[in-house]
Scaffold this motif. Structure first.
Motif, PDB file in Angstrom:
ATOM      1  N   PRO A   1      44.948  49.336  43.715  1.00  0.00           N
ATOM      2  CA  PRO A   1      44.623  48.245  44.752  1.00  0.00           C
ATOM      3  C   PRO A   1      44.089  48.760  46.242  1.00  0.00           C
ATOM      4  CG  PRO A   1      46.449  47.867  43.391  1.00  0.00           C
ATOM      5  CD  PRO A   1      46.440  49.109  42.987  1.00  0.00           C
ATOM      6  N   ASN A   2      44.935  49.751  46.542  1.00  0.00           N
ATOM      7  CA  ASN A   2      44.548  50.224  48.080  1.00  0.00           C
ATOM      8  C   ASN A   2      43.128  50.923  47.928  1.00  0.00           C
ATOM      9  OD1 ASN A   2      46.829  49.269  49.562  1.00  0.00           O
ATOM     10  ND2 ASN A   2      47.854  51.030  49.234  1.00  0.00           N
ATOM     11  N   THR A   3      42.991  51.656  46.891  1.00  0.00           N
ATOM     12  CA  THR A   3      41.573  52.273  46.681  1.00  0.00           C
ATOM     13  C   THR A   3      40.579  51.315  47.112  1.00  0.00           C
ATOM     14  OG1 THR A   3      42.840  54.126  45.414  1.00  0.00           O
ATOM     15  CG2 THR A   3      40.323  54.191  45.625  1.00  0.00           C
ATOM     16  N   LEU A   4      40.614  50.374  46.018  1.00  0.00           N
ATOM     17  CA  LEU A   4      39.483  49.338  46.169  1.00  0.00           C
ATOM     18  C   LEU A   4      39.245  48.642  47.345  1.00  0.00           C
ATOM     19  CD1 LEU A   4      37.500  47.512  44.543  1.00  0.00           C
ATOM     20  CD2 LEU A   4      39.526  46.166  43.870  1.00  0.00           C
ATOM     21  N   LEU A   5      40.430  48.337  48.081  1.00  0.00           N
ATOM     22  CA  LEU A   5      40.371  47.700  49.366  1.00  0.00           C
ATOM     23  C   LEU A   5      39.722  48.742  50.464  1.00  0.00           C
ATOM     24  CD1 LEU A   5      41.320  44.918  50.363  1.00  0.00           C
ATOM     25  CD2 LEU A   5      43.169  46.126  51.209  1.00  0.00           C
ATOM     26  N   GLU A   6      39.905  49.941  50.354  1.00  0.00           N
ATOM     27  CA  GLU A   6      39.305  51.063  51.388  1.00  0.00           C
ATOM     28  C   GLU A   6      37.733  50.796  50.911  1.00  0.00           C
ATOM     29  OE1 GLU A   6      41.724  54.471  51.804  1.00  0.00           O
ATOM     30  OE2 GLU A   6      43.287  53.298  52.171  1.00  0.00           O
TER      31      GLU A   6
ATOM     32  N   VAL B   1      49.107  37.310  52.610  1.00  0.00           N
ATOM     33  CA  VAL B   1      47.817  37.290  51.841  1.00  0.00           C
ATOM     34  C   VAL B   1      48.294  37.340  50.337  1.00  0.00           C
ATOM     35  CG1 VAL B   1      46.042  38.838  50.918  1.00  0.00           C
ATOM     36  CG2 VAL B   1      46.683  38.734  53.458  1.00  0.00           C
ATOM     37  N   VAL B   2      47.826  36.206  49.723  1.00  0.00           N
ATOM     38  CA  VAL B   2      48.109  36.144  48.288  1.00  0.00           C
ATOM     39  C   VAL B   2      47.010  37.278  47.384  1.00  0.00           C
ATOM     40  CG1 VAL B   2      48.151  34.755  46.109  1.00  0.00           C
ATOM     41  CG2 VAL B   2      48.962  33.998  48.450  1.00  0.00           C
ATOM     42  N   SER B   3      45.734  36.958  47.578  1.00  0.00           N
ATOM     43  CA  SER B   3      44.862  37.533  46.850  1.00  0.00           C
ATOM     44  C   SER B   3      43.502  38.026  47.496  1.00  0.00           C
ATOM     45  CB  SER B   3      44.375  37.014  45.577  1.00  0.00           C
ATOM     46  OG  SER B   3      43.691  35.686  46.064  1.00  0.00           O
ATOM     47  N   ILE B   4      42.893  38.987  47.191  1.00  0.00           N
ATOM     48  CA  ILE B   4      41.611  39.316  48.070  1.00  0.00           C
ATOM     49  C   ILE B   4      40.485  39.320  46.821  1.00  0.00           C
ATOM     50  CG2 ILE B   4      40.404  40.996  49.354  1.00  0.00           C
ATOM     51  CD1 ILE B   4      43.664  42.154  49.795  1.00  0.00           C
TER      52      ILE B   4
ATOM     53  N   THR C   1      38.116  37.447  36.933  1.00  0.00           N
ATOM     54  CA  THR C   1      39.320  36.515  37.249  1.00  0.00           C
ATOM     55  C   THR C   1      38.850  35.244  37.329  1.00  0.00           C
ATOM     56  OG1 THR C   1      39.862  38.442  38.636  1.00  0.00           O
ATOM     57  CG2 THR C   1      41.274  36.463  38.542  1.00  0.00           C
ATOM     58  N   GLU C   2      39.420  34.325  36.715  1.00  0.00           N
ATOM     59  CA  GLU C   2      39.343  32.836  36.949  1.00  0.00           C
ATOM     60  C   GLU C   2      40.743  32.259  37.417  1.00  0.00           C
ATOM     61  OE1 GLU C   2      36.367  31.679  33.235  1.00  0.00           O
ATOM     62  OE2 GLU C   2      38.376  31.189  33.084  1.00  0.00           O
ATOM     63  N   GLU C   3      40.666  31.470  38.169  1.00  0.00           N
ATOM     64  CA  GLU C   3      41.827  30.943  38.825  1.00  0.00           C
ATOM     65  C   GLU C   3      41.985  29.308  38.378  1.00  0.00           C
ATOM     66  OE1 GLU C   3      43.096  30.606  43.432  1.00  0.00           O
ATOM     67  OE2 GLU C   3      41.692  28.737  42.996  1.00  0.00           O
ATOM     68  N   THR C   4      43.165  28.990  37.969  1.00  0.00           N
ATOM     69  CA  THR C   4      43.330  27.613  37.590  1.00  0.00           C
ATOM     70  C   THR C   4      44.359  26.938  38.501  1.00  0.00           C
ATOM     71  OG1 THR C   4      42.760  28.284  35.126  1.00  0.00           O
ATOM     72  CG2 THR C   4      43.846  26.102  35.836  1.00  0.00           C
ATOM     73  N   THR C   5      43.953  26.195  39.031  1.00  0.00           N
ATOM     74  CA  THR C   5      45.148  24.991  39.795  1.00  0.00           C
ATOM     75  C   THR C   5      44.896  23.820  39.275  1.00  0.00           C
ATOM     76  OG1 THR C   5      43.128  24.360  41.458  1.00  0.00           O
ATOM     77  CG2 THR C   5      44.767  26.167  41.881  1.00  0.00           C
TER      78      THR C   5
ATOM     79  N   LYS D   1      35.937  39.986  41.032  1.00  0.00           N
ATOM     80  CA  LYS D   1      37.147  41.055  41.017  1.00  0.00           C
ATOM     81  C   LYS D   1      38.129  40.874  42.221  1.00  0.00           C
ATOM     82  CE  LYS D   1      35.801  45.433  40.380  1.00  0.00           C
ATOM     83  NZ  LYS D   1      35.206  46.640  40.690  1.00  0.00           N
ATOM     84  N   VAL D   2      39.365  40.778  41.865  1.00  0.00           N
ATOM     85  CA  VAL D   2      40.345  40.298  42.908  1.00  0.00           C
ATOM     86  C   VAL D   2      41.664  41.523  43.014  1.00  0.00           C
ATOM     87  CG1 VAL D   2      42.233  38.610  43.136  1.00  0.00           C
ATOM     88  CG2 VAL D   2      40.044  38.304  42.467  1.00  0.00           C
ATOM     89  N   ILE D   3      42.008  41.627  44.208  1.00  0.00           N
ATOM     90  CA  ILE D   3      43.403  42.222  44.540  1.00  0.00           C
ATOM     91  C   ILE D   3      44.342  41.280  44.622  1.00  0.00           C
ATOM     92  CG2 ILE D   3      44.215  43.936  46.127  1.00  0.00           C
ATOM     93  CD1 ILE D   3      41.647  44.949  46.869  1.00  0.00           C
TER      94      ILE D   3
END
Lengths: 71, 71, 71, 71, 71, 71, 71
Positions: free
Chosen positions: F4-9, F65-68, G44-48, G57-59
């Protein structure tokens, strides 16, 4: 005296019912647990207010667990 | 001076009433406790607003506990 | 300068009124406190919006306490 | 540059207005503070939506405090 | 690459707009910040849903801050 | 395996969409990130249920932050 | 005995369904995970409650995850 962690390890391969912080109840066979009370359940069923969902194999974060009832 | 942890250990095998963060009340016989105030209860009954559920043997995460009344 | 922990220890055997995070008010005689502000109260009364409950001897987790009024 | 902790210590014996996480406002004379921003107030008044309550001497847990206005 | 802490220190003596966890918005001149992102604001104005309050000099706990917009 | 950290950078100078704990969505160009996932965004737009606000340069606390989502 | 972390690493390149603390469900292919259970999902698919959103692509921050169902 029964240490909580010891009882949890003795409960491996038994069915447990977990109450989560958001009110969900998960029931399944406990097949794994670590020092943070993260758990692995098999044949998991989730019960919310009016629904049951079959979830299969589930990893649970210990810090969302309120209580663990041993069946 | 009564240290909280000491009183809790002295309460082993007594009935206690736990108030949880989500407002539930759990009552049962205290049979185990660790340094994080995780607890093991036997013959546990859960009271929510209008229901009582019998839960048997239960492991409780200390960080969800607000208060512990000794019977 | 009055350190919070010092004042709390000086308040042993006095009545205190605790405001909890969920809005409950607990009043009782403070008979124990530890470094995490976990406390032991005697002759405890809980006040919620419209009810008073007598709870007797109670252990309180410090991290649910918002404020402590000294009587 | 004004470090938050330094300003807080300079505010001893002044009146401060604390906003708590649950929306309450506490106003009183700051007479003590520790490294966790736990505080001791004297002549404390609590204001909620439509009520004022006089609380006298109060210990406050720093982790429930959102902001501190210096009078 | 702009490190968050570096940008915050570069923003000293500028006006910033803070969004807090409870939805309040505080705007003021940033005059201090520490390693926990605790901050000191001057000439602070708080905006809630339909009100503006002038708060003067305010200490803010970093763990209640969601975001900091630099003016 | 993508840490996760690598992808963020690797996402520096790309547009990202952040979902915050309170349901807000912030979209902007990621220009900084630290080990706590605190971030700096430029040309930031905040979307709440029915409004868009232009926020410019914003510092975000990672623990909200929940998701990026990477654009 | 199946350790939670081990199962998660064995689930790389499988589809997983994450339940988040705010009730959202994210489903995607798990392509990365670190020691804090931060994760990277693809497709990724988000369901609310009544909507599905495609997020690509999601972190994900591990501390917002309640449970992880392995498909």
């Amino acid at each position: 005296m029964v240490m909580p962690n010891t009882l949890l390890e003795q409960s491996l391969n038994k069915r447990v019912s977990l109450l989560l912080k958001d009110g969900r109840i998960l029931e399944g066979k406990l097949v794994g647990v670590d020092d943070y009370m993260n758990m692995v359940l098999e044949d998991t069923e989730e019960t919310t207010q009016d629904k049951i969902r079959r979830l299969g194999k589930v990893i649970l974060r210990g810090n969302n667990v309120v209580s663990i009832a041993i069946k």
